[in-house]
Motif scaffolding. Structure first.
Motif, short mmCIF file in Angstrom:
data_model
loop_
_atom_site.label_atom_id
_atom_site.label_comp_id
_atom_site.label_asym_id
_atom_site.label_seq_id
_atom_site.Cartn_x
_atom_site.Cartn_y
_atom_site.Cartn_z
N ASN A 8 0.83 -1.21 0.00
CA ASN A 8 0.00 0.00 0.00
C ASN A 8 0.86 1.25 0.00
O ASN A 8 0.53 2.24 -0.67
CB ASN A 8 -0.95 -0.01 1.20
N GLY A 9 1.96 1.24 0.74
CA GLY A 9 2.88 2.37 0.74
C GLY A 9 3.49 2.59 -0.64
O GLY A 9 3.60 3.72 -1.12
N HIS A 12 0.95 4.14 -2.92
CA HIS A 12 0.80 5.58 -2.62
C HIS A 12 1.95 6.37 -3.26
O HIS A 12 1.72 7.43 -3.85
CB HIS A 12 0.76 5.80 -1.11
N ILE A 13 3.15 5.86 -3.16
CA ILE A 13 4.31 6.54 -3.75
C ILE A 13 4.17 6.60 -5.27
O ILE A 13 4.45 7.64 -5.89
CB ILE A 13 5.62 5.83 -3.34
N GLN A 15 1.41 6.65 -7.00
CA GLN A 15 0.37 7.63 -7.31
C GLN A 15 0.88 9.05 -7.14
O GLN A 15 0.57 9.94 -7.94
CB GLN A 15 -0.86 7.38 -6.46
N PHE A 16 1.69 9.29 -6.10
CA PHE A 16 2.27 10.61 -5.87
C PHE A 16 3.13 11.04 -7.06
O PHE A 16 2.98 12.14 -7.59
CB PHE A 16 3.10 10.59 -4.57
#
Length: 65
Positions: A8-9, A12-13, A15-16
């Motif tokens: 999940n981390g 998120h990275i 997507q950022f």
């Protein structure tokens, strides 16, 4: 194998940075179209990887239920 939290981390990275690349691409669209196209290509590769990662996360979440 990475944990669900790590995955999940990572998602998120991804997507950022996809957002950052898209924003920079928009800025450079008129002034440097070749660089804008390169950034778009990189964003697409990250997007594909993010989709695969999201699918894997969904599968692992279903397996845990």
């Amino acid at each position: 194998m990475p944990s669900l939290a790590q995955m999940n981390g990572s998602l998120h990275i991804h997507q950022f940075y996809i957002g950052k690349l898209r924003a920079k691409q928009e800025q450079l669209h008129d002034s440097d179209p070749e660089l804008a196209m390169l950034l778009d290509n990189v964003a697409e590769v990250l997007k594909e990887h993010a989709l695969e990662l999201a699918e894997e996360i969904a599968e692992r979440e279903c397996d845990e239920w």
